[in-house]
Scaffold this active site. Structure first.
Site, PDB file in Angstrom:
ATOM      1  N   HIS A   1       2.985  39.228  21.316  1.00  0.00           N
ATOM      2  CA  HIS A   1       3.414  39.700  22.636  1.00  0.00           C
ATOM      3  C   HIS A   1       4.925  39.908  22.526  1.00  0.00           C
ATOM      4  O   HIS A   1       5.604  39.167  21.809  1.00  0.00           O
ATOM      5  CB  HIS A   1       3.232  38.651  23.727  1.00  0.00           C
ATOM      6  CG  HIS A   1       1.834  38.181  23.951  1.00  0.00           C
ATOM      7  ND1 HIS A   1       1.276  37.146  23.255  1.00  0.00           N
ATOM      8  CD2 HIS A   1       0.912  38.570  24.857  1.00  0.00           C
ATOM      9  CE1 HIS A   1       0.051  36.933  23.707  1.00  0.00           C
ATOM     10  NE2 HIS A   1      -0.197  37.780  24.679  1.00  0.00           N
TER      11      HIS A   1
ATOM     12  N   ASP B   1       6.865  36.733  22.796  1.00  0.00           N
ATOM     13  CA  ASP B   1       6.727  35.745  21.706  1.00  0.00           C
ATOM     14  C   ASP B   1       7.893  35.873  20.745  1.00  0.00           C
ATOM     15  O   ASP B   1       8.236  34.934  20.032  1.00  0.00           O
ATOM     16  CB  ASP B   1       5.466  35.988  20.859  1.00  0.00           C
ATOM     17  CG  ASP B   1       4.198  35.966  21.660  1.00  0.00           C
ATOM     18  OD1 ASP B   1       4.192  35.336  22.725  1.00  0.00           O
ATOM     19  OD2 ASP B   1       3.211  36.588  21.205  1.00  0.00           O
TER      20      ASP B   1
HETATM   21  C1  XLS Z   1      -5.608  34.881  26.579  1.00  0.00           C
HETATM   22  C2  XLS Z   1      -5.689  36.015  25.684  1.00  0.00           C
HETATM   23  C3  XLS Z   1      -4.362  36.520  25.147  1.00  0.00           C
HETATM   24  C4  XLS Z   1      -4.491  37.900  24.586  1.00  0.00           C
HETATM   25  C5  XLS Z   1      -3.208  38.621  24.404  1.00  0.00           C
HETATM   26  O1  XLS Z   1      -6.589  34.247  26.915  1.00  0.00           O
HETATM   27  O2  XLS Z   1      -6.574  35.674  24.655  1.00  0.00           O
HETATM   28  O3  XLS Z   1      -3.858  35.638  24.206  1.00  0.00           O
HETATM   29  O4  XLS Z   1      -5.168  37.912  23.361  1.00  0.00           O
HETATM   30  O5  XLS Z   1      -2.469  38.704  25.566  1.00  0.00           O
END
Ligand code: XLS
Ligand code: CA
Ligand code: CA
Length: 438
Positions: free
Chosen positions: A101, A104
């Site tokens: 993200h 991140d």
């Molecule tokens: C949350 C999601 C998230 C997505 C990306 O539950 O799995 O991590 O994969 O935003």
């Protein structure tokens, strides 16, 4: 460059009789299964957020794991230390992809211009790190659920200014994905949903989400993004009801709004089970619609009603997943471990044990799924189950050459059909066990 994971060697394949905890028992990158190397069947990815950012904080307690990697948190030095740690981690495990993200990668600033400047700086650093390695980006995404401004959603928000901010984040995250050579771009609609219909205009919100996705496609294609866009379905958490409930719902949405040519699905195991389906179900529904794109490879705990994001150890589930993937002819995306260590597994060794577990589980799943297909008993049964459709009448129905009246007369002539034949579930489950444990 100082080594971060000092006591961890490069993780090698040692085979199933090895008791070395820092070795693969099943994942043998170059082993050929059904004509392709394991590493090609299984493009594994590291999730930046869980692996490099999350320290185990939950609603009842703070971090147990130290993910500072020797730098002060919240600084660009820390952002760079995470890049160093991530690349060392991937290299030691032989992982070729990562997912991220935007937030991140760097600490988010108060002003979006500064956040974007930081993103430029860190992505230059990541590009530098990528040079001379075969590590690439699997997919990127924008976090449009963490910041308080997204409390009412991003694409689905009531605030046009917040919507514009979401769009700006998507633009930047697409820029980064293209810069890092990403194979895909994910929309996980964590806050695209509602808590109560008393305050929600569902149609208006869904139309706005679709508009945001269309703008993303137009922009992405204009900057040379050739990969797939993905929706990652999840039924609930954080919202009570999320619009991308499951694969079938997301596919309906994509078709309704003319997005199905550019989008596929990123199916997460734990999200499928939260929707009351098996992992295999959501994979199959995606595959039969030509939309099985990528996988978030984790596992939930069906005794708990929330997203536990555990590293996968369930070989049955992994085998059935790989069975679907092989039948699908592989993935255009890959296998992202959107999984986190349990809170008490807080050491650096635990980070490696977790990925070794996940990679070995999917490698074993691949081996066993290939054996199931090569064995042929299951396919043969399914073929025979539908054999009556090979008749003249069956073919006429399939070719849309019959009417209800014609079938009515056929049924009248027959008087009563024979029973349709046993489903043989127990027999087939026995076949699967036989293959798994031989
Ligand atoms: C949350 C999601 C998230 C997505 C990306 O539950 O799995 O991590 O994969 O935003
Ligand atoms: Ca999840
Ligand atoms: Ca996920």
């Amino acid at each position: 460059m100082t080594e971060i994971f000092k006591n961890i060697p490069e993780i090698k394949f040692e085979g199933k009789n090895s008791e070395n905890p820092l070795a693969f028992k099943y994942y043998d990158a170059d082993r050929v299964i059904m004509g392709k190397k394991m590493s090609e069947h299984l493009p594994f990815a590291m999730a930046w957020w869980h692996n490099l950012c999350a320290g185990g904080t939950d609603m009842f307690g703070r971090d147990t794991a130290d993910k500072s990697f020797g730098a002060e948190k919240g600084t660009m030095e820390h952002a760079k230390a995470k890049v160093d740690a991530g690349f060392e981690f991937m290299k030691k495990l032989g992982i070729k992809y990562f997912c991220f993200h935007d937030v991140d990668l760097v600490p988010e600033a108060d002003d979006i211009k500064e956040t974007n400047r930081r993103l430029d700086e860190i992505s230059d650093y990541i590009l530098e790190k990528m040079q001379g390695t075969d590590i690439k980006c699997l997919w990127g995404t924008a976090n449009m659920f963490g910041n308080p401004r997204f409390m009412n959603g991003a694409g689905s928000t009531n605030s046009v200014d917040v919507y514009a901010f979401a769009a700006a984040q998507v633009k930047k995250a697409l820029d980064l994905t293209v810069k890092l050579g990403g194979r895909g771009y994910v929309f996980w609609g964590g806050r695209e949903g509602y808590e109560t219909l008393l305050n929600t205009d569902v149609k208006f919100e869904q139309e706005n989400i679709a508009r945001l996705m269309h703008m993303a496609v137009d922009y992405g294609r204009s900057i040379g993004f050739k990969g797939d866009f993905y929706i990652e379905p999840k039924p609930k958490e954080p919202m009570k009801h999320q619009y991308d409930f499951d694969a079938a719902t997301a596919i309906g949405f994509l078709k309704q709004y003319g997005l199905d040519k550019d989008f596929k699905l990123n199916i997460e195991a734990n999200h499928a089970t939260l929707a009351g389906h098996t992992f295999q179900h959501d994979l199959r529904i995606s595959a039969i619609n030509g939309m099985l794109g990528s996988i978030d490879a984790n596992q939930g705990d069906t005794l708990l009603g929330w997203d536990t994001d555990e590293f996968p150890f369930n070989v049955y589930e992994a085998t059935l997943c790989m069975y679907e993937v092989l039948k699908n002819g592989g993935l255009t995306g890959g296998f992202n471990f959107d999984s986190k260590n349990r809170r008490p597994s807080y050491t650096m060794e635990d980070m490696f044990y977790a990925y070794i577990l996940g990679m070995d589980t999917f490698a074993l799943g691949l081996i066993k799924a290939a054996e199931m297909i090569e064995d042929g008993r299951i396919d043969k049964f399914v073929e025979e189950k539908y054999a009556s459709w090979n008749s003249e009448l069956g073919q006429k129905i399939r070719n849309k050459e019959t009417t209800l009246e014609e079938l009515f007369h056929y049924a009248e002539k027959l008087g009563a059909p024979e029973l349709p034949g046993s489903g043989r579930q127990e027999l087939l489950e026995g076949v699967m066990n036989n293959i798994l444990f031989k």
